[in-house]
Motif scaffolding. Structure first.
Motif, PDB file in Angstrom:
ATOM      1  N   MET A 197      -6.506   4.334  -7.639  1.00 38.03           N
ATOM      2  CA  MET A 197      -5.353   3.935  -6.835  1.00 38.03           C
ATOM      3  C   MET A 197      -5.694   2.791  -5.879  1.00 38.03           C
ATOM      4  N   LEU A 198      -6.927   2.755  -5.378  1.00 36.40           N
ATOM      5  CA  LEU A 198      -7.286   1.637  -4.504  1.00 36.40           C
ATOM      6  C   LEU A 198      -7.270   0.333  -5.313  1.00 36.40           C
ATOM      7  N   ALA A 242       1.213   4.018  -3.019  1.00 31.23           N
ATOM      8  CA  ALA A 242       0.579   5.305  -2.726  1.00 31.23           C
ATOM      9  C   ALA A 242       1.584   6.443  -2.783  1.00 31.23           C
ATOM     10  N   THR A 243       2.883   6.173  -2.565  1.00 29.80           N
ATOM     11  CA  THR A 243       3.856   7.262  -2.531  1.00 29.80           C
ATOM     12  C   THR A 243       4.691   7.333  -3.814  1.00 29.80           C
ATOM     13  N   SER A 244       4.294   6.595  -4.851  1.00 27.68           N
ATOM     14  CA  SER A 244       5.054   6.665  -6.103  1.00 27.68           C
ATOM     15  C   SER A 244       4.901   8.043  -6.736  1.00 27.68           C
ATOM     16  N   PHE A 245       6.047   8.708  -6.984  1.00 31.03           N
ATOM     17  CA  PHE A 245       5.979  10.085  -7.481  1.00 31.03           C
ATOM     18  C   PHE A 245       5.339  10.153  -8.864  1.00 31.03           C
ATOM     19  N   SER A 249      -8.853   8.196  -5.933  1.00 28.02           N
ATOM     20  CA  SER A 249      -9.114   7.193  -4.896  1.00 28.02           C
ATOM     21  C   SER A 249      -9.537   5.874  -5.516  1.00 28.02           C
ATOM     22  N   ALA A 307       0.842  -1.198   0.000  1.00 30.92           N
ATOM     23  CA  ALA A 307       0.000   0.000   0.000  1.00 30.92           C
ATOM     24  C   ALA A 307       0.878   1.250   0.000  1.00 30.92           C
ATOM     25  N   TRP A 308       1.890   1.250   0.857  1.00 33.76           N
ATOM     26  CA  TRP A 308       2.744   2.425   1.013  1.00 33.76           C
ATOM     27  C   TRP A 308       3.535   2.722  -0.257  1.00 33.76           C
ATOM     28  N   ILE A 367      -3.573  -0.553  -5.776  1.00 34.14           N
ATOM     29  CA  ILE A 367      -2.957  -1.079  -4.560  1.00 34.14           C
ATOM     30  C   ILE A 367      -3.409  -2.521  -4.300  1.00 34.14           C
ATOM     31  N   PHE A 395       2.869   8.394  -9.968  1.00 35.12           N
ATOM     32  CA  PHE A 395       1.410   8.337  -9.831  1.00 35.12           C
ATOM     33  C   PHE A 395       0.826   9.691  -9.429  1.00 35.12           C
ATOM     34  N   VAL A 396       1.651  10.584  -8.882  1.00 35.97           N
ATOM     35  CA  VAL A 396       1.146  11.905  -8.511  1.00 35.97           C
ATOM     36  C   VAL A 396       0.566  12.615  -9.739  1.00 35.97           C
TER      37      VAL A 396
END
Lengths: 170, 438
Positions: free
Chosen positions: B288-289, B57-60, B285, B53-54, B292, B62-63
């Motif tokens: 990305m959910l 969610a923190t992949s630059f 949301s 998950a981490w 993940i 994907f921002v």
């Protein structure tokens, strides 16, 4: 109440997008024109992305935007569909509860061992805590939906169907 | 229970959950968590959940996803679509079916600042549909040109699905963007060619008017109207290919300039901002959910050795490359008619991608194939997202209008896939050229 919390968290997530836009633009402009890259931006933007994803989960749920496949359920009778939805909502709450607990543990561990980010040494437990928090809020909204669904299932059989949890205005 | 039996059971469970109408993301999550529990036990298995998950969610990279959705939301009501459509219409409306040609070219140009097909169809459709309805164009004709034109949004860079594909398969997003340009232009020309041919054969579907022939001065003035779009293209694509910024940074700069443009034209209201926030949060949301939970799911299948088993099985068939590709694409087409494709892509990519590349297909080329496939899915009833967008803008559209309107474009997209198979350089020339250049 829960729906309101979901909306507030969602708006915060939206604002996080705006902050990312400003931060990254600042980074690019400072780097290009003044040769001063803003090192904190990449990490902070990634953490704000966590806020967008998980802060928005519950609002996304109340807006009915989590993709579901209705290829089969669309052909069922109303009461059957209502029962099925009650079951899937219950399973969803349990699953989210488990994942929330596990990710919460990770955040706690990060806090205990003082884990920090690679570049700016930000404490990692803060953004990590956003994950279980967002999942928890989504679980709560699903629980509210489950309550309504169960009431519909046990209520008068005539108009028993899947309950939607959309907000009045949107 | 053997591992392969367990794997089969998990897949069966996944389909049951889908059929029950359980959220796609949560279905994947449940199957993934059960798999991890069975394979690795409680402590180790569930320990993986947090780290997957981490890291996702923190992949630059994907921002860029929320940024592009946000930018589209701001541009939707900014008047930029109107300026673009009016300008393009001035140049091409002398053609048969001119306003529909203008819709397609406007979509193609808007696609160069938009990463999403839905946003492209909505922004251009909002302006183009009333124009064509006023001229009493044939309804399926209007419908098809915008639903299909909108799909160019993800083939012509920037593109949200290319970002997702790039991150998931560790393929360069910049190269994918480049690879989409020529196929995007080819597809736009195919669409326009079809529109012109259609209007020539059945002129009554696209009545002409004297207003179609604007003066030269009008045409010059129209260049001024597209200036905002031109600025945004330079900001979003130019800055990236000049090597100044990454795809994510380009998305941020694009959003900033869009905000400024909207503010200058007085369209930056709290309401517009809130709607943009809502769209951003909802899409991010949701997608990305799924990403993940799908990576937990594919982690389980990697542990079970499914990708290599599938490869052995497929190699065992001893099919020639074209037959193999045709088989995969046929299965994908069937899926396109039934399901929401972006989630399907996220689910099957970890299994399909190693298979396809091991068989010798180029990762970038296959990315473009996946995107064209997504485009097909966007306009195939009953669940094409673009169909919903255009139906929202054209109340009273019947299922017949939809099918009549979009089917020719589906055939043209399949034609593009065949072309890409025969001439892979349509996609691969620009990325290779760029690599040599640097």
């Amino acid at each position: 109440m829960i729906a309101r919390a979901a909306r507030v968290a969602g708006l915060l997530a939206g604002l996080a997008t705006l902050v990312i836009v400003l931060l990254i633009s600042l980074d690019v402009l400072m780097r290009y024109f003044f040769n001063q890259p803003q090192l904190f931006v990449d990490e902070l933007a990634s953490f704000l992305e966590v806020l967008i994803i998980f802060g928005g989960l519950a609002w996304t749920f109340t807006s009915g935007a989590h993709v579901r496949i209705d290829l089969v359920t669309a052909h069922l009778a109303g009461p059957t569909r209502a029962w099925l939805r009650a079951v899937t909502l219950l399973v969803g709450v349990v699953l989210l509860g488990v994942v929330m607990w596990v990710t919460g543990e990770s955040a706690l561990t990060a806090f205990r061992y003082g884990r920090v980010s690679a570049v700016m040494l930000y404490p990692l437990w803060v953004p990590m805590l956003l994950i279980p928090a967002g999942l928890g809020l989504m679980a709560l909204t699903m629980l509210v939906a489950l309550g309504r669904q169960v009431r519909a299932v046990l209520g008068p059989p005539g108009d028993c169907d899947e309950v939607t949890l959309t907000e009045g205005r949107e | 229970m053997s591992e392969s039996a367990f794997g089969t059971l998990l897949i069966a469970l996944l389909f049951v959950l889908f059929a029950m109408g359980f959220e796609v993301s949560l279905s994947l999550g449940l199957v993934g968590v059960l798999g991890l529990l069975w394979l690795k036990g409680f402590t180790v298995g569930l320990g993986v959940v947090g780290s997957i998950a981490w890291s996702n969610a923190t992949s630059f990279s994907f921002v860029a996803v929320p940024l592009f959705v946000f930018m589209s939301g701001i541009l939707l009501h900014s008047g930029i679509g109107k300026g673009l459509y009016t300008a393009v219409a001035r140049w091409v409306s002398f053609l048969p079916g001119g306003l529909a040609v203008a819709s397609i070219f406007s979509c193609a140009i808007f696609a160069a600042i938009s990463g999403s097909s839905v946003a492209t169809a909505a922004t251009i459709g909002m302006i183009a549909i009333p124009e064509m309805e006023r001229r009493s164009y044939y309804r399926p004709f209007i419908f098809g040109s915008l639903a299909a034109g909108g799909t160019l949004g993800i083939l012509i860079p920037p593109s949200i699905p290319m970002i997702i594909y790039g991150v998931m398969t560790e393929t360069s997003i910049g190269h994918l963007y480049m690879a989409g340009m020529i196929p995007g232009a080819v597809l736009a020309l195919l669409f326009a060619g079809f529109v012109i041919a259609y209007a020539l054969i059945w002129p009554e579907t696209a009545p002409r008017s004297a207003a179609d022939h604007g003066s030269f001065l009008d045409k010059l003035r129209s260049l001024y109207e597209v200036a905002p779009v031109a600025v945004l293209i330079v900001v979003v694509l130019g800055s990236m290919y000049a090597g100044i910024v990454t795809p994510t940074e380009a998305a941020a700069l694009g959003s900033l300039v869009s905000l400024l443009l909207a503010a200058l034209t007085g369209n930056l209201t709290w309401r517009a901002l809130r709607d943009a926030f809502h769209a951003t949060v909802r899409t991010t949301s949701m997608v990305m959910l799924i990403i993940i939970f799908a990576s937990m799911f594919s982690h389980v299948f990697a542990l079970l050795g499914a990708p290599s088993a599938l490869f052995e099985a497929v190699v065992g068939l001893k099919l020639p490359a074209w037959a193999f590709f045709a088989l995969i694409f046929f299965v994908l087409l069937v899926i396109a008619y039934a399901l929401e494709e972006l989630s399907v892509m996220i689910i099957i990519l970890p299994i399909l991608f190693p298979l396809v590349t091991k068989l010798g297909f180029d990762p970038i080329w296959f990315g473009i194939i996946m995107v064209v496939w997504l485009e097909i899915g966007l306009i195939t009833p009953p669940v094409g997202l673009n169909l919903f967008v255009i139906q929202g803008l054209m109340p009273g559209t019947t299922a017949r209008d939809v099918t009549l309107g979009t089917t020719p474009y589906v055939l043209l997209m399949i034609l593009l896939v065949v072309l890409l198979f025969l001439v892979p350089d349509l996609a691969l020339f620009l990325p290779r050229y760029m690599r040599l250049g640097h």
